[in-house]
Design an enzyme around this catalytic site. Structure first.
Site, mmCIF file in Angstrom:
data_model
loop_
_atom_site.group_PDB
_atom_site.id
_atom_site.type_symbol
_atom_site.label_atom_id
_atom_site.label_comp_id
_atom_site.label_asym_id
_atom_site.label_seq_id
_atom_site.Cartn_x
_atom_site.Cartn_y
_atom_site.Cartn_z
ATOM 1 N NE ARG A 173 -2.001 -2.698 2.643
ATOM 2 C CZ ARG A 173 -2.046 -3.139 3.885
ATOM 3 N NH1 ARG A 173 -2.786 -2.527 4.770
ATOM 4 N NH2 ARG A 173 -1.350 -4.208 4.237
ATOM 5 C CD GLU A 199 -0.543 -5.943 14.471
ATOM 6 O OE1 GLU A 199 -0.563 -5.296 13.418
ATOM 7 O OE2 GLU A 199 -1.453 -5.904 15.319
#
Ligand code: PRP
Ligand code: ADE
Length: 174
Positions: free
Chosen positions: A61, A98
Site C-alpha cells: 500500500r 505484527e
C-alpha cells in the site's frame, strides 16, 4: 462540504488476517476521491519547502501512496518489495511483523549515496517493516529524511522504535 477526516475513510476489519488482529483497511480511503486527495495533501504538509531526491514506498500500500507523493514532489519513486519480486540485483533485509516474518528487498542501484529519501507507507505498527526499509536505504548510502504514514498504531511501538533510530515520524491518524 464534508468535515470527514482521513480516519473517517478507513475501516477496521476484525480478525484479519488472523484472529485478534484489528486490520486497518485503507482501500476505502484510497477509493474515495476526497479521502485520497486529503491523505496525500496531509502526508506532504510537514515537508513543504524541503527537497527530496526520491520517495521510497513499502509494498504494497506504500506504493499507492508513495507514487502519488513522488508525483507531487516531482521526485522519482523507489519500490521496496517483498522477497523475490524485483528483477535486478538486490540487497535484502529480514524483519518481524505484527503477524509473521518477511524479507524486503531493493534494487542495489535504486539510490545513490547522499540522496535524500522520504519513506512512505500506509501504516506503522511494530515498525519492523519501516526499520527494514530504512536499513536498505541506508545500506545504499542514502539518507532517510522523513517517514510518513497514514495510520500509526502507537500501542505497537513503531513510532518509538523509529524515533529511537533518529527518524522523524509523521502520521495522519491512530
Ligand atoms: C502492513 C503495512 C505495513 C506493515 C506495518 O503491510 O502496510 O507495511 O504491515 O507493520 P509493522 O509496522 O509491524 O512492520 P503487510 O506486511 O500487511 O504487507 P502488504 O501491504 O503487502 O499486505
Ligand atoms: N500491518 C500490521 N498491522 C496491521 C493492522 N493492524 N492493520 C493493517 N495493516 C497492518
Amino acid at each position: 462540504m464534508t468535515n470527514k477526516s482521513v480516519r473517517d475513510y478507513i475501516r477496521t476489519i476484525v480478525d484479519f488476517p488472523h484472529e485478534g488482529i484489528l486490520f486497518r483497511d485503507v482501500t476505502t480511503l484510497f477509493a474515495d476521491p476526497r479521502g485520497f486527495r486529503i491523505a496525500i495533501d496531509q502526508l506532504l504538509a510537514p515537508y513543504a519547502g524541503m527537497r527530496f531526491d526520491k520517495v521510497a514506498g513499502l509494498e504494497a500500500r506504500g506504493f499507492i501512496l508513495g507514487g502519488a507523493v513522488a508525483h507531487q514532489l516531482s521526485t522519482g519513486f523507489v519500490p521496496i518489495r517483498k522477497k523475490g519480486k524485483l528483477p535486478g540485483a538486490t540487497i535484502s533485509q529480514s524483519y518481524k511483523l505484527e503477524y509473521g516474518e518477511a524479507v524486503v528487498e531493493v534494487h542495489d542501484d535504486a539510490l545513490q549515496p547522499g540522496e535524500k529519501v522520504l519513506l512512505v507507507d500506509d501504516l506503522l505498527a511494530t515498525g519492523g517493516t519501516a526499520e527494514a526499509g530504512i536499513k536498505l536505504i541506508e545500506q545504499l548510502g542514502a539518507e532517510v529524511v522523513g517517514c510518513a504514514f497514514v495510520v500509526d498504531l502507537p500501542d505497537l511501538g513503531g513510532r518509538k522504535r523509529l524515533e529511537g533510530l533518529g527518524m522523524e515520524v509523521h502520521a495522519l491518524c491512530a
